[in-house]
Design a protein around this motif. Structure first.
Motif, PDB file in Angstrom:
ATOM      1  N   SER A  63       0.830  -1.194   0.000  1.00 36.04           N
ATOM      2  CA  SER A  63       0.000   0.000   0.000  1.00 36.04           C
ATOM      3  C   SER A  63       0.874   1.257   0.000  1.00 36.04           C
ATOM      4  O   SER A  63       1.674   1.456   0.908  1.00 36.04           O
ATOM      5  CB  SER A  63      -0.896  -0.009   1.237  1.00 36.04           C
ATOM      6  OG  SER A  63      -1.620   1.178   1.332  1.00 36.04           O
TER       7      SER A  63
ATOM      8  N   VAL B  21      -1.137   3.078  -7.335  1.00 37.34           N
ATOM      9  CA  VAL B  21      -0.789   1.719  -7.742  1.00 37.34           C
ATOM     10  C   VAL B  21       0.631   1.708  -8.286  1.00 37.34           C
ATOM     11  O   VAL B  21       1.012   2.573  -9.074  1.00 37.34           O
ATOM     12  CB  VAL B  21      -1.779   1.216  -8.830  1.00 37.34           C
ATOM     13  CG1 VAL B  21      -1.386  -0.174  -9.323  1.00 37.34           C
ATOM     14  CG2 VAL B  21      -3.201   1.216  -8.289  1.00 37.34           C
TER      15      VAL B  21
ATOM     16  N   GLN C  23       1.783   3.786 -11.300  1.00 36.62           N
ATOM     17  CA  GLN C  23       0.838   3.507 -12.379  1.00 36.62           C
ATOM     18  C   GLN C  23      -0.431   4.345 -12.300  1.00 36.62           C
ATOM     19  O   GLN C  23      -1.243   4.317 -13.216  1.00 36.62           O
ATOM     20  CB  GLN C  23       0.439   2.021 -12.348  1.00 36.62           C
ATOM     21  CG  GLN C  23       1.592   1.079 -12.609  1.00 36.62           C
ATOM     22  CD  GLN C  23       2.076   1.177 -14.041  1.00 36.62           C
ATOM     23  OE1 GLN C  23       1.302   1.028 -14.977  1.00 36.62           O
ATOM     24  NE2 GLN C  23       3.342   1.450 -14.214  1.00 36.62           N
ATOM     25  N   SER C  24      -0.616   5.053 -11.182  1.00 36.99           N
ATOM     26  CA  SER C  24      -1.813   5.876 -11.025  1.00 36.99           C
ATOM     27  C   SER C  24      -1.493   7.085 -10.164  1.00 36.99           C
ATOM     28  O   SER C  24      -0.412   7.177  -9.586  1.00 36.99           O
ATOM     29  CB  SER C  24      -2.940   5.051 -10.375  1.00 36.99           C
ATOM     30  OG  SER C  24      -2.617   4.739  -9.037  1.00 36.99           O
TER      31      SER C  24
ATOM     32  N   LYS D 279       1.813   9.669 -11.686  1.00 37.51           N
ATOM     33  CA  LYS D 279       1.863   8.532 -12.601  1.00 37.51           C
ATOM     34  C   LYS D 279       3.023   8.708 -13.590  1.00 37.51           C
ATOM     35  O   LYS D 279       3.213   9.769 -14.167  1.00 37.51           O
ATOM     36  CB  LYS D 279       0.545   8.430 -13.377  1.00 37.51           C
ATOM     37  CG  LYS D 279       0.496   7.281 -14.356  1.00 37.51           C
ATOM     38  CD  LYS D 279      -0.841   7.258 -15.082  1.00 37.51           C
ATOM     39  CE  LYS D 279      -0.857   6.153 -16.116  1.00 37.51           C
ATOM     40  NZ  LYS D 279      -2.146   6.091 -16.817  1.00 37.51           N
TER      41      LYS D 279
END
Length: 165
Positions: A2, A11, A121-122, A126
């Motif tokens: 996390s 992510v 990734q987010s 990102k």
């Protein structure tokens, strides 16, 4: 794992490297545009200090702290890896007096971020790397990792440094 940016979950890419893994060998770009390989077995420990961008306060603090510590270490090479362009990294080093770190960029194809599972990734960052520290022993094995749970927080410097003592 996390990870959050300002309290909001983000992510990470793929498998995040962990203690006991063999450290992937990757080629990055030095501040002088040279090609430099990190990971794998080397003649000394490797401390890989990962930041989203040297152009932020927390990242600059992290680089300065590892620069100070690197001056005291004789059995390790200390790196700082970000997605910053090599020109910006060079300017940062000149401005901040960073002389003890090898400054590397993963901007070309994000090989490091993908191989070590540290590519965001987010979220608003990102495409950048998440804040972390990885220590690799001379045999190329990961002996310490810290992926900061909150990207805006500094890592536990002493824990990483104690891994090589």
């Amino acid at each position: 794992m996390s990870v959050k940016f300002k309290g909001n979950p983000v992510v990470l890419s793929a498998h995040t490297i962990k203690v006991g893994d063999k450290a992937p060998v990757v080629e990055l770009v030095g501040k002088d545009l040279s090609s430099i390989t990190i990971g794998g077995a080397k003649d000394e420990y490797q401390i890989i200090n990962v930041v989203p961008s040297l152009d932020t306060g927390v990242c600059a603090t992290q680089a300065r702290r590892f620069n100070q510590e690197a001056a005291k270490i004789s059995n390790a090479k200390v790196y700082v890896v970000s997605m910053d362009l090599p020109f910006a990294q060079g300017r940062f080093c000149t401005t901040e007096g960073i002389e003890n770190l090898v400054v590397l960029s993963d901007f070309v194809d994000k090989t490091f971020g993908k191989a070590y599972g540290l590519l965001l990734q987010s979220g608003p960052l990102k495409g950048l790397l998440t804040r972390s520290v990885i220590v690799i022993n001379p045999q190329g094995e990961v002996i310490y990792t810290e992926v900061c749970e909150e990207i805006t927080n500094e890592p536990h410097y002493d824990n990483a440094l104690n891994a090589i003592k």
